[in-house]
Design an enzyme around this catalytic site. Structure first.
Site, PDB file in Angstrom:
ATOM      1  N   ASP A  40       0.817  -1.233   0.000  1.00 12.70           N
ATOM      2  CA  ASP A  40       0.000   0.000   0.000  1.00 12.70           C
ATOM      3  C   ASP A  40       0.845   1.275   0.000  1.00 12.70           C
ATOM      4  O   ASP A  40       0.311   2.371   0.111  1.00 12.70           O
ATOM      5  CB  ASP A  40      -0.941   0.002   1.225  1.00 12.70           C
ATOM      6  CG  ASP A  40      -0.174  -0.081   2.533  1.00 12.70           C
ATOM      7  OD1 ASP A  40       1.087  -0.124   2.502  1.00 12.70           O
ATOM      8  OD2 ASP A  40      -0.826  -0.093   3.596  1.00 12.70           O
ATOM      9  N   GLY A  41       2.177   1.123  -0.075  1.00 10.17           N
ATOM     10  CA  GLY A  41       3.031   2.317  -0.143  1.00 10.17           C
ATOM     11  C   GLY A  41       3.641   2.717   1.188  1.00 10.17           C
ATOM     12  O   GLY A  41       4.485   3.609   1.244  1.00 10.17           O
ATOM     13  N   ARG A  99      12.896  25.465   0.833  1.00 10.30           N
ATOM     14  CA  ARG A  99      12.723  26.607  -0.069  1.00 10.30           C
ATOM     15  C   ARG A  99      11.407  27.342   0.148  1.00 10.30           C
ATOM     16  O   ARG A  99      11.296  28.520  -0.112  1.00 10.30           O
ATOM     17  CB  ARG A  99      12.885  26.149  -1.526  1.00 10.30           C
ATOM     18  CG  ARG A  99      14.352  25.956  -1.870  1.00 10.30           C
ATOM     19  CD  ARG A  99      14.552  25.442  -3.249  1.00 10.30           C
ATOM     20  NE  ARG A  99      14.139  24.058  -3.387  1.00 10.30           N
ATOM     21  CZ  ARG A  99      14.068  23.421  -4.543  1.00 10.30           C
ATOM     22  NH1 ARG A  99      14.359  24.050  -5.655  1.00 10.30           N
ATOM     23  NH2 ARG A  99      13.711  22.163  -4.597  1.00 10.30           N
ATOM     24  N   ASP A 172      20.748  34.524  -8.262  1.00  9.99           N
ATOM     25  CA  ASP A 172      19.728  35.231  -7.473  1.00  9.99           C
ATOM     26  C   ASP A 172      20.317  35.667  -6.140  1.00  9.99           C
ATOM     27  O   ASP A 172      21.434  35.284  -5.775  1.00  9.99           O
ATOM     28  CB  ASP A 172      18.483  34.355  -7.257  1.00  9.99           C
ATOM     29  CG  ASP A 172      18.845  32.997  -6.669  1.00  9.99           C
ATOM     30  OD1 ASP A 172      19.895  32.886  -6.016  1.00  9.99           O
ATOM     31  OD2 ASP A 172      18.080  32.043  -6.893  1.00  9.99           O
ATOM     32  N   LYS A 195      16.591  37.433  -9.920  1.00  3.71           N
ATOM     33  CA  LYS A 195      15.706  36.379 -10.456  1.00  3.71           C
ATOM     34  C   LYS A 195      14.268  36.643 -10.008  1.00  3.71           C
ATOM     35  O   LYS A 195      14.036  37.016  -8.862  1.00  3.71           O
ATOM     36  CB  LYS A 195      16.173  35.019  -9.924  1.00  3.71           C
ATOM     37  CG  LYS A 195      15.298  33.840 -10.344  1.00  3.71           C
ATOM     38  CD  LYS A 195      15.948  32.500 -10.013  1.00  3.71           C
ATOM     39  CE  LYS A 195      15.524  31.958  -8.680  1.00  3.71           C
ATOM     40  NZ  LYS A 195      16.140  30.667  -8.373  1.00  3.71           N
ATOM     41  N   SER A 222      17.492  22.100  -9.484  1.00  2.00           N
ATOM     42  CA  SER A 222      16.348  21.183  -9.482  1.00  2.00           C
ATOM     43  C   SER A 222      15.832  21.064 -10.916  1.00  2.00           C
ATOM     44  O   SER A 222      16.323  20.249 -11.691  1.00  2.00           O
ATOM     45  CB  SER A 222      15.278  21.693  -8.515  1.00  2.00           C
ATOM     46  OG  SER A 222      14.182  20.819  -8.522  1.00  2.00           O
ATOM     47  N   GLY A 224      16.431  23.047 -13.198  1.00  4.63           N
ATOM     48  CA  GLY A 224      17.493  23.572 -14.062  1.00  4.63           C
ATOM     49  C   GLY A 224      17.141  24.899 -14.719  1.00  4.63           C
ATOM     50  O   GLY A 224      17.991  25.503 -15.386  1.00  4.63           O
ATOM     51  N   THR A 226      16.713  27.880 -13.486  1.00  3.65           N
ATOM     52  CA  THR A 226      17.515  29.004 -12.997  1.00  3.65           C
ATOM     53  C   THR A 226      18.844  29.069 -13.749  1.00  3.65           C
ATOM     54  O   THR A 226      19.244  30.125 -14.259  1.00  3.65           O
ATOM     55  CB  THR A 226      17.758  28.842 -11.471  1.00  3.65           C
ATOM     56  OG1 THR A 226      16.492  28.851 -10.820  1.00  3.65           O
ATOM     57  CG2 THR A 226      18.641  29.937 -10.913  1.00  3.65           C
TER      58      THR A 226
HETATM   59  C1  R5P Z   1      16.450  28.895  -5.019  1.00  2.86           C
HETATM   60  O1  R5P Z   1      16.498  30.044  -4.785  1.00  2.86           O
HETATM   61  C2  R5P Z   1      17.692  28.055  -5.142  1.00  2.86           C
HETATM   62  O2  R5P Z   1      18.802  28.738  -4.670  1.00  2.86           O
HETATM   63  C3  R5P Z   1      17.928  27.589  -6.567  1.00  2.86           C
HETATM   64  O3  R5P Z   1      18.250  28.703  -7.379  1.00  2.86           O
HETATM   65  C4  R5P Z   1      16.708  26.916  -7.119  1.00  2.86           C
HETATM   66  O4  R5P Z   1      16.257  25.972  -6.190  1.00  2.86           O
HETATM   67  C5  R5P Z   1      16.997  26.242  -8.422  1.00  2.86           C
HETATM   68  O5  R5P Z   1      15.814  25.642  -8.854  1.00  2.86           O
HETATM   69  P1  R5P Z   1      15.581  25.269 -10.367  1.00  2.86           P
HETATM   70  O6  R5P Z   1      16.754  24.435 -10.803  1.00  2.86           O
HETATM   71  O7  R5P Z   1      14.308  24.479 -10.345  1.00  2.86           O
HETATM   72  O8  R5P Z   1      15.470  26.529 -11.141  1.00  2.86           O
END
Ligand code: R5P
Length: 296
Positions: A40-41, A99, A172, A195, A222, A224, A226
């Site tokens: 069931d996870g 975050r 950012d 940003k 994450s 990518g 950014t």
């Molecule tokens: C957020 O401010 C973090 O410092 C990273 O810039 C952010 O988590 C990168 O996320 P993603 O790769 O999804 O743009």
């Protein structure tokens, strides 16, 4: 040394290579935790070592399946506690849920204030590697038994080997805390960009003239977006060569594939991935020594 026979370093399979190496540096035993899923996870967790009267150290990266990993870490801690472990220490090589540190829209949960205290309630001490601290500037403001560890000195050493002719660029304001320190210690120029986050999948980076060689340094990659937006804007303004260093390489939806078309990628091994060229084991073992053998 006191730590030797009194400590066992545990991890789930994902972080076993890092945890093994830390255990070796501490001259103590390593043991992988058994974790499975019920149909069931729900999670099943079992440890394979006697922990009574021992220090129980769990090294865990919460990047992949963070929800399950949180539950599994809490269950592992419950075993250690019930079997009389002396001290329970969690090393979160990547601390999730940090975050969302502000209620950006009405009725949202502010996860950074809620998840860490849950982990802290089951461990005597929680050490987190370069957690995403922005509007809340210290883990202590969330939980008194949590503290940050930084691996920036290892990143500085790595940059010395091959990126001394690059301008350091932070995408950012959050990245300033890392980028300013790195640039100043290497005497390199740095720029911090602006940003605007439109959604979890979309960001807008304000354009600025940068050097020919650009080294983007951020804590997390994450989706990518950014990094990709930063590269796109810098390319338009004439930058030619790119490299990216991130502390935590999550690479959701295989975002590394797109980034690697334009740039070399380097990360630490807080989250195992194929770009993890900076090994954080030396820093983790030194920090654990301090925690396990309190100064007289
Ligand atoms: C957020 O401010 C973090 O410092 C990273 O810039 C952010 O988590 C990168 O996320 P993603 O790769 O999804 O743009």
């Amino acid at each position: 040394m006191k730590v030797k026979n009194q400590t066992i370093v545990f991890s789930f399979s994902e972080t076993s290579s890092l945890a093994k190496s830390v255990a070796k540096k501490l001259s103590c035993k390593f043991s992988e935790i058994i974790s499975k899923k019920f149909p069931d996870g729900e999670s099943y967790v079992r440890i394979k070592e006697k922990v009574t009267e021992k220090n129980f150290v769990l090294i865990s990266s919460f990047a992949k399946n963070p929800n399950s990993k949180i539950i599994e870490s809490l269950l592992a801690a419950s075993i250690a506690q019930e079997y009389g472990a002396r001290k329970l220490i969690l090393v979160a090589t990547y601390l999730p849920y940090m975050r969302q540190d502000f209620r950006f829209n009405e009725y949202e949960a502010v996860s950074s204030k809620k998840i860490l205290p849950i982990l802290c309630s089951s461990f005597d001490e929680v050490l987190a590697v370069d957690p995403h601290l922005h509007r809340i500037d210290s883990l202590k403001k969330i939980s008194s038994n949590a503290r940050s560890i930084t691996v920036i000195p290892l990143i500085i050493d790595y940059i010395k080997k091959k990126f001394l002719d690059y301008e350091i660029v932070g995408p950012d304001e959050e990245s300033r805390q890392w980028d300013k320190r790195i640039a100043n210690s290497l005497n390199l120029n740095y720029s911090i960009l602006k940003k605007h986050r439109i959604s979890s999948q979309k960001v807008y980076i304000e354009s600025k003239g940068l050097a020919k060689n650009v080294l983007i340094i951020d804590d997390i990659i994450s989706t990518g977006h950014t990094v990709l937006e930063t590269i796109k804007k810098a390319k338009k303004r004439g930058s030619k060569k790119f490299a990216v260093i991130a502390i935590h390489g999550i690479f959701s939806n295989q975002s590394d594939k797109e980034i690697s078309k334009y740039s070399e990628i380097i990360t630490t091994n807080t989250i195992p991935n194929k770009y993890a060229k900076i090994d954080i084991a030396p820093i983790l073992s030194e920090e654990l020594k301090k925690t396990l053998i309190p100064l007289p």
